[in-house]
Design a protein around this motif. Structure first.
Motif, PDB file in Angstrom:
ATOM      1  N   ALA A   1       0.814  -1.104   0.088  1.00 56.73           N
ATOM      2  CA  ALA A   1      -0.112   0.118  -0.021  1.00 56.73           C
ATOM      3  C   ALA A   1       0.859   1.261   0.136  1.00 56.73           C
ATOM      4  N   GLN A   2       0.093   2.422  -0.215  1.00 56.38           N
ATOM      5  CA  GLN A   2       0.887   3.557   0.056  1.00 56.38           C
ATOM      6  C   GLN A   2       0.003   4.501   0.723  1.00 56.38           C
ATOM      7  N   ILE A   3       0.597   5.337   1.625  1.00 54.02           N
ATOM      8  CA  ILE A   3      -0.271   6.401   2.486  1.00 54.02           C
ATOM      9  C   ILE A   3      -0.264   7.673   1.763  1.00 54.02           C
ATOM     10  N   VAL A   4      -1.532   8.136   1.575  1.00 51.32           N
ATOM     11  CA  VAL A   4      -1.591   9.285   0.731  1.00 51.32           C
ATOM     12  C   VAL A   4      -2.344  10.541   1.692  1.00 51.32           C
ATOM     13  N   LEU A   5      -1.503  11.462   1.454  1.00 52.25           N
ATOM     14  CA  LEU A   5      -2.082  12.806   2.062  1.00 52.25           C
ATOM     15  C   LEU A   5      -2.817  13.489   1.001  1.00 52.25           C
ATOM     16  N   PRO A   6      -3.346  14.608   1.718  1.00 58.13           N
ATOM     17  CA  PRO A   6      -3.881  15.633   0.628  1.00 58.13           C
ATOM     18  C   PRO A   6      -2.703  16.485   0.310  1.00 58.13           C
ATOM     19  N   ALA A   7      -3.145  17.208  -1.022  1.00 60.84           N
ATOM     20  CA  ALA A   7      -1.994  18.039  -1.670  1.00 60.84           C
ATOM     21  C   ALA A   7      -1.445  18.994  -0.811  1.00 60.84           C
ATOM     22  N   GLU A   8      -2.302  19.679  -0.024  1.00 63.00           N
ATOM     23  CA  GLU A   8      -1.754  20.851   1.171  1.00 63.00           C
ATOM     24  C   GLU A   8      -2.062  20.264   2.400  1.00 63.00           C
ATOM     25  N   ALA A   9      -1.684  19.118   2.696  1.00 63.79           N
ATOM     26  CA  ALA A   9      -1.713  18.457   3.989  1.00 63.79           C
ATOM     27  C   ALA A   9      -0.666  19.361   5.053  1.00 63.79           C
ATOM     28  N   SER A  10      -1.460  19.510   6.276  1.00 67.82           N
ATOM     29  CA  SER A  10      -0.810  20.058   7.500  1.00 67.82           C
ATOM     30  C   SER A  10       0.230  19.584   7.904  1.00 67.82           C
ATOM     31  N   ASP A  11       0.982  20.264   8.792  1.00 68.10           N
ATOM     32  CA  ASP A  11       2.113  19.512   9.304  1.00 68.10           C
ATOM     33  C   ASP A  11       1.744  18.300  10.313  1.00 68.10           C
ATOM     34  N   GLN A  12       0.588  18.747  10.855  1.00 65.64           N
ATOM     35  CA  GLN A  12       0.108  17.700  11.967  1.00 65.64           C
ATOM     36  C   GLN A  12      -0.406  16.320  11.114  1.00 65.64           C
ATOM     37  N   LEU A  13      -0.741  16.380   9.902  1.00 68.72           N
ATOM     38  CA  LEU A  13      -1.130  15.333   9.245  1.00 68.72           C
ATOM     39  C   LEU A  13      -0.157  14.448   8.500  1.00 68.72           C
ATOM     40  N   LYS A  14       0.876  15.378   8.122  1.00 63.55           N
ATOM     41  CA  LYS A  14       2.114  14.760   7.672  1.00 63.55           C
ATOM     42  C   LYS A  14       2.995  14.043   8.844  1.00 63.55           C
ATOM     43  N   ALA A  15       2.779  14.429  10.155  1.00 64.79           N
ATOM     44  CA  ALA A  15       3.309  13.969  11.182  1.00 64.79           C
ATOM     45  C   ALA A  15       2.834  12.637  11.656  1.00 64.79           C
ATOM     46  N   VAL A  16       1.429  12.627  11.715  1.00 63.67           N
ATOM     47  CA  VAL A  16       0.807  11.308  11.982  1.00 63.67           C
ATOM     48  C   VAL A  16       0.816  10.322  10.814  1.00 63.67           C
TER      49      VAL A  16
ATOM     50  N   SER B   1      -1.590  14.415  -5.231  1.00 63.90           N
ATOM     51  CA  SER B   1      -1.353  15.062  -6.522  1.00 63.90           C
ATOM     52  C   SER B   1      -0.028  14.275  -7.304  1.00 63.90           C
ATOM     53  N   ASP B   2       0.435  13.428  -6.487  1.00 60.15           N
ATOM     54  CA  ASP B   2       1.481  12.789  -7.090  1.00 60.15           C
ATOM     55  C   ASP B   2       1.343  11.191  -7.470  1.00 60.15           C
ATOM     56  N   LEU B   3       0.160  10.971  -7.248  1.00 61.08           N
ATOM     57  CA  LEU B   3      -0.308   9.439  -7.577  1.00 61.08           C
ATOM     58  C   LEU B   3      -0.202   9.337  -9.039  1.00 61.08           C
ATOM     59  N   GLN B   4       0.122   8.082  -9.573  1.00 61.13           N
ATOM     60  CA  GLN B   4      -0.135   8.000 -11.044  1.00 61.13           C
ATOM     61  C   GLN B   4      -1.523   7.296 -11.149  1.00 61.13           C
ATOM     62  N   ALA B   5      -2.015   7.693 -12.305  1.00 61.39           N
ATOM     63  CA  ALA B   5      -3.507   7.278 -12.551  1.00 61.39           C
ATOM     64  C   ALA B   5      -3.618   5.897 -12.949  1.00 61.39           C
ATOM     65  N   ASP B   6      -2.559   5.071 -13.360  1.00 62.63           N
ATOM     66  CA  ASP B   6      -2.658   3.596 -13.557  1.00 62.63           C
ATOM     67  C   ASP B   6      -2.390   2.824 -12.265  1.00 62.63           C
ATOM     68  N   ALA B   7      -2.065   3.584 -10.973  1.00 65.49           N
ATOM     69  CA  ALA B   7      -1.748   2.753  -9.530  1.00 65.49           C
ATOM     70  C   ALA B   7      -2.630   2.088  -9.385  1.00 65.49           C
ATOM     71  N   LYS B   8      -2.310   0.812  -8.842  1.00 63.08           N
ATOM     72  CA  LYS B   8      -3.483  -0.403  -8.737  1.00 63.08           C
ATOM     73  C   LYS B   8      -3.198  -0.507  -7.167  1.00 63.08           C
ATOM     74  N   GLN B   9      -2.309  -0.276  -6.538  1.00 61.94           N
ATOM     75  CA  GLN B   9      -1.895  -0.852  -4.987  1.00 61.94           C
ATOM     76  C   GLN B   9      -3.008  -0.248  -4.056  1.00 61.94           C
ATOM     77  N   PRO B  10      -3.142  -0.961  -2.922  1.00 66.51           N
ATOM     78  CA  PRO B  10      -4.228  -0.190  -1.917  1.00 66.51           C
ATOM     79  C   PRO B  10      -3.433   1.012  -1.574  1.00 66.51           C
ATOM     80  N   LEU B  11      -4.333   1.905  -1.057  1.00 69.68           N
ATOM     81  CA  LEU B  11      -4.061   3.252  -0.511  1.00 69.68           C
ATOM     82  C   LEU B  11      -4.959   3.385   0.658  1.00 69.68           C
ATOM     83  N   VAL B  12      -3.986   4.152   1.616  1.00 70.95           N
ATOM     84  CA  VAL B  12      -4.560   4.576   2.847  1.00 70.95           C
ATOM     85  C   VAL B  12      -4.438   5.950   3.021  1.00 70.95           C
ATOM     86  N   LEU B  13      -5.722   6.588   3.032  1.00 69.28           N
ATOM     87  CA  LEU B  13      -6.069   7.984   2.721  1.00 69.28           C
ATOM     88  C   LEU B  13      -6.186   8.875   4.065  1.00 69.28           C
ATOM     89  N   ILE B  14      -5.448   9.705   4.134  1.00 65.06           N
ATOM     90  CA  ILE B  14      -5.228  10.415   5.621  1.00 65.06           C
ATOM     91  C   ILE B  14      -6.008  11.837   5.367  1.00 65.06           C
TER      92      ILE B  14
END
Length: 444
Positions: A32-47, A69-82
């Protein structure tokens, strides 16, 4: 377009998969990949970093942390969205507490999101506890339990939670390891309530010369004008109408300068010194309060209500706290406390192991609840000053459930911990989030 295509892939997978596990790590291999919003706060980056570090400690697998914003359109792995990603906008129920969260696992994505970054952070800790068995039992490495798990799976479904007591704060913790331990156990103090009026509103250096009427007549005849930066031993005159407007203006300015602040303290100054001018004396009841002090509760809480009503016109979502203390320790007899004011009742509730003292304590709490829809409890659960450990695990569960019934919404405790007392601080933190948990299971 890339994000739209990736969202379509996620939703298509979700529509064809029955309830199943979403595998983040398989036999030590990161999936999997851990995915953050494009404009993630320092708090979310830390967690997100905390999540990745614990997954690596448990499994040996290193999950990359990327911006959506850096994810590839053809990415198929599991995602953890924060947090609030555009890829999969989280659906949050109306009225969810700011510290609450929703964990949604569907298809090949796990979304962890709260109304605020605090809620999202606590959702990450819930995921680690629920699915990886992680526990932060004591501060530091020795007290952090991360079970080995070569394969990590998240069960498809939805988990929603929020605290029963929305403000939870210990004082007396020392250093980053202890602060980090408390945070992982969801400590988050959101209500300001300590001594405040002199230092934060009626500073003598601003008003002693220009508005002497704001200050008390201690002898009933002349105004006491405290020296500059002298903030204890006196109270403003709560019968002087001008003090309401000045307080409103000061608090509104504070919230303008600190829009992120959830609350403001209206706590009286320390060491008494209430006004005994003719107007105040005319409003005092003949009987003293249960502490044997002149009872200023009706005068003070009426003043607080006026101030709060004015501030809420500009800042309707703010809270206010104060100490039910000294001359204002008793509930007001003729005033209903504003629902946005939280009086903190100060008491060592370990004493309630004695049935007679418990009855008195319950009577006092219920009298306060009749006057104030929302209460705070200020407790003393010290460890360090005592030769013997002070532990009362099951009693703690009993009185926290009672607190829930009596409108208590905020907790503060002086702890200054003796970590030799073992689970006591951990049990308190868990019960402050949800007092209906089984204490024996928490101890186990």
């Amino acid at each position: 377009m890339q994000r739209t295509a990736l969202l379509a892939v996620v939703l298509l997978a979700a529509s064809h998969v029955l309830a199943a596990d979403i595998t983040l790590v398989r036999e030590g291999k990161p999936l999997a990949q851990i995915v953050l919003p494009a404009e993630a706060s320092d708090q979310l980056k830390a967690v997100a970093g905390t999540l990745a570090a614990i997954v690596k400690e448990a499994s040996g697998a290193e999950l990359p942390v990327v911006a959506e914003s850096d994810l590839q359109a053809d990415a198929k792995q599991p995602l953890v969205l924060i947090g609030r990603t555009k890829l999969w906008p989280a659906s949050l129920p109306q009225g969810l507490d700011d510290d609450g969260f929703v964990i949604t696992a569907k298809g090949r994505a796990v979304s962890i999101c709260g109304p605020t970054d605090w809620g999202t952070e606590f959702g990450v800790y819930e995921l680690l506890e629920r699915y990886l068995g992680v526990r932060w039992l004591l501060p530091g490495e020795s007290g952090t339990d991360v079970p080995a798990a070569r394969t990590i799976r998240i069960r498809e479904g939805r988990v929603q939670d929020q605290p029963v007591f929305f403000s939870r704060l210990f004082s007396g913790l020392r250093g980053a390891p202890q602060a980090d331990w408390a945070r992982c156990n969801r400590m988050h103090g959101r209500i300001s309530f300590h001594h405040s009026l002199g230092e934060n509103i009626f500073r003598p250096e601003l008003y002693a010369k220009t508005h002497p009427e704001f200050f008390p007549m201690k002898d009933g005849q002349t105004r006491y004008l405290p020296p500059d930066k002298h903030y204890h031993g006196w109270q403003p005159c709560f019968s002087e109408p001008g003090t309401v407007q000045v307080a409103m203006e000061a608090i509104c300015q504070y919230f303008k300068d600190h829009p992120e602040a959830p609350s403001f303290s209206l706590g009286v100054n320390d060491s008494s010194g209430h006004c005994r001018c003719p107007k105040c004396l005319a409003r005092l009841p003949e009987a003293k309060n249960f502490l044997g002090m002149y009872d200023y509760s009706d005068i003070y809480y009426d003043w607080c209500n006026q101030v709060i009503a004015g501030v809420l016109k500009q800042y309707p979502d703010k809270w206010f706290g104060c100490l039910a203390y000294s001359e204002v320790a008793a509930p007001p007899q003729h005033v209903k406390v504003h629902e946005r004011l939280i009086p903190y009742m100060t008491y060592d509730r370990m004493k309630w192991i004695d049935p007679e003292i418990e009855r008195d304590g319950h009577a006092a709490t219920e009298a306060w609840h009749a006057a104030s829809p929302t209460l705070g409890w200020y407790d003393y659960i010290y460890g360090t000053p005592y030769c013997l450990p002070r532990v009362w695990f099951h009693h703690n569960g009993v009185y926290e459930r009672y607190a829930q019934q009596q409108g208590v919404k905020a907790h503060y405790a002086e702890i200054y911990p003796n970590w030799g007392e073992g689970p006591k601080p951990y049990i308190f933190m868990k019960l402050w989030w949800n007092p209906n948990q089984d204490v024996d299971k928490l101890l186990q």
